[in-house]
Scaffold this motif. Structure first.
Motif, PDB file in Angstrom:
ATOM      1  N   LEU A  60       0.832  -1.212   0.000  1.00 47.04           N
ATOM      2  CA  LEU A  60       0.000   0.000   0.000  1.00 47.04           C
ATOM      3  C   LEU A  60       0.866   1.262   0.000  1.00 47.04           C
ATOM      4  O   LEU A  60       0.464   2.305  -0.507  1.00 47.04           O
ATOM      5  CB  LEU A  60      -0.915  -0.030   1.226  1.00 47.04           C
ATOM      6  CG  LEU A  60      -1.908   1.115   1.406  1.00 47.04           C
ATOM      7  CD1 LEU A  60      -2.858   1.201   0.213  1.00 47.04           C
ATOM      8  CD2 LEU A  60      -2.709   0.928   2.696  1.00 47.04           C
ATOM      9  N   THR A 131      -9.051   6.775  -4.610  1.00 46.68           N
ATOM     10  CA  THR A 131      -9.373   6.437  -3.218  1.00 46.68           C
ATOM     11  C   THR A 131      -9.725   4.961  -3.033  1.00 46.68           C
ATOM     12  O   THR A 131      -9.845   4.500  -1.898  1.00 46.68           O
ATOM     13  CB  THR A 131     -10.555   7.302  -2.735  1.00 46.68           C
ATOM     14  OG1 THR A 131     -11.584   7.226  -3.733  1.00 46.68           O
ATOM     15  CG2 THR A 131     -10.131   8.756  -2.552  1.00 46.68           C
ATOM     16  N   ASP A 132      -9.875   4.216  -4.130  1.00 48.44           N
ATOM     17  CA  ASP A 132     -10.127   2.774  -3.993  1.00 48.44           C
ATOM     18  C   ASP A 132      -8.914   2.038  -3.428  1.00 48.44           C
ATOM     19  O   ASP A 132      -9.036   0.940  -2.896  1.00 48.44           O
ATOM     20  CB  ASP A 132     -10.480   2.145  -5.359  1.00 48.44           C
ATOM     21  CG  ASP A 132     -11.940   2.358  -5.722  1.00 48.44           C
ATOM     22  OD1 ASP A 132     -12.674   2.959  -4.919  1.00 48.44           O
ATOM     23  OD2 ASP A 132     -12.337   1.922  -6.826  1.00 48.44           O
ATOM     24  N   ARG A 133      -7.750   2.624  -3.574  1.00 50.69           N
ATOM     25  CA  ARG A 133      -6.530   1.990  -3.029  1.00 50.69           C
ATOM     26  C   ARG A 133      -6.337   2.511  -1.607  1.00 50.69           C
ATOM     27  O   ARG A 133      -5.597   3.454  -1.362  1.00 50.69           O
ATOM     28  CB  ARG A 133      -5.335   2.322  -3.918  1.00 50.69           C
ATOM     29  CG  ARG A 133      -4.046   1.588  -3.531  1.00 50.69           C
ATOM     30  CD  ARG A 133      -2.966   1.781  -4.597  1.00 50.69           C
ATOM     31  NE  ARG A 133      -1.688   1.194  -4.210  1.00 50.69           N
ATOM     32  CZ  ARG A 133      -0.572   1.893  -3.989  1.00 50.69           C
ATOM     33  NH1 ARG A 133      -0.573   3.210  -4.107  1.00 50.69           N
ATOM     34  NH2 ARG A 133       0.538   1.276  -3.649  1.00 50.69           N
ATOM     35  N   ASN A 134      -7.023   1.874  -0.668  1.00 48.07           N
ATOM     36  CA  ASN A 134      -6.984   2.324   0.724  1.00 48.07           C
ATOM     37  C   ASN A 134      -6.666   1.118   1.620  1.00 48.07           C
ATOM     38  O   ASN A 134      -6.440   0.011   1.141  1.00 48.07           O
ATOM     39  CB  ASN A 134      -8.326   2.981   1.082  1.00 48.07           C
ATOM     40  CG  ASN A 134      -9.498   2.049   0.812  1.00 48.07           C
ATOM     41  OD1 ASN A 134      -9.382   0.836   0.941  1.00 48.07           O
ATOM     42  ND2 ASN A 134     -10.635   2.609   0.408  1.00 48.07           N
ATOM     43  N   ALA A 135      -6.649   1.356   2.916  1.00 49.21           N
ATOM     44  CA  ALA A 135      -6.240   0.303   3.850  1.00 49.21           C
ATOM     45  C   ALA A 135      -7.178  -0.902   3.789  1.00 49.21           C
ATOM     46  O   ALA A 135      -6.730  -2.053   3.864  1.00 49.21           O
ATOM     47  CB  ALA A 135      -6.174   0.859   5.268  1.00 49.21           C
ATOM     48  N   ASP A 138      -6.406  -2.874   0.753  1.00 49.16           N
ATOM     49  CA  ASP A 138      -5.132  -3.575   0.888  1.00 49.16           C
ATOM     50  C   ASP A 138      -5.250  -4.796   1.806  1.00 49.16           C
ATOM     51  O   ASP A 138      -4.601  -5.816   1.571  1.00 49.16           O
ATOM     52  CB  ASP A 138      -4.051  -2.616   1.400  1.00 49.16           C
ATOM     53  CG  ASP A 138      -2.663  -3.191   1.182  1.00 49.16           C
ATOM     54  OD1 ASP A 138      -2.291  -3.399   0.009  1.00 49.16           O
ATOM     55  OD2 ASP A 138      -1.968  -3.474   2.177  1.00 49.16           O
TER      56      ASP A 138
END
Ligand code: HEC
Length: 194
Positions: A60, A131-135, A138
């Motif tokens: 991430l 914003t789709d690549r968030n905690a 991940d």
């Protein structure tokens, strides 16, 4: 740009990145000339990927490289996504095609080829919507990759069960993020329902 317009744009991008119909038209074993190819973008099979050990980190925290194919403003031409595909959307199609090959190998009682070198990039690919690549994403990606690792290490007798767990991993993430692709995920099940 006013607020309404931003909201509208967001919706359009979201819809483009997560289509209802997710039928693959990809033909495997094509070269990876995705970016400028006038022909429909095709998937790149795992065999061209480098071995995991020699690969750079992909988490991430990994900074994504602007300007590469599938990055914002450089979407990959696609017959499936009129606006073009993000790097992540393209990877999803690649994984879908690779798992079809894996399913066929399992049905023949053969060992599944290496998947992680390609699939691990799920954690460091440009999504359509940043914003789709968030905690949360991940976290799902890590559980999914653990299932992928188990599948590629599974002896043939265990492969069907391990394969089903990979699809469960696809599904778990999609239930949170992108329900439209769930029929495409379920279509990858083995005839036994795994
Ligand atoms: C960790 C979360 C996650 C996992 C695991 C995951 N996906 Fe996705 N998937 C997404 C997101 C987010 C998108 C939207 C990508 C974009 O538009 O950039 C997506 C998009 C897709 C799409 C649409 C691609 C397109 O052309 O727009 C398909 C099909 C898909 N996924 C199938 C799968 C399959 C099959 C698996 C398992 C092999 C899988 N996904 C695993 C999150 C996930």
């Amino acid at each position: 740009m006013n607020g309404n317009h931003s909201a509208w744009l967001f919706f359009v991008l979201l819809a483009a990145g997560c289509p209802q119909s997710a039928t693959p038209t990809a033909t495997p074993a094509q070269p990876a000339t995705l970016a400028q190819a006038p022909a429909p973008a095709t998937v790149n099979a795992a065999q061209s990927a480098a071995p995991t050990d020699s690969e750079p980190p992909c988490t991430l925290q990994t900074a994504l490289t602007p300007g590469i194919p599938g990055s914002p403003g450089h979407l990959i031409p696609s017959p499936l996504n009129p606006n073009g595909s993000s790097e992540l959307a393209q990877l999803m199609r690649t994984m879908q095609a690779e798992l079809k090959l894996a399913r066929a190998a399992i049905e023949r009682g053969e060992k599944v080829g290496p998947l992680l070198p390609t699939f691990r990039k799920i954690r460091c690919s440009w999504p359509t919507t940043a914003t789709d690549r968030n905690a949360a994403f991940d976290g799902y990606a890590q559980s999914y990759l653990a299932a992928v690792k188990a599948l590629q290490e599974a002896p043939p007798a265990e492969a069907a069960k391990a394969y089903g767990r990979v699809l469960d991993g696809c599904r778990a993430c999609h239930e949170q993020s992108c329900g439209g692709a769930i029929p495409a995920i379920e279509a990858l099940r083995l005839p036994s329902g795994r």
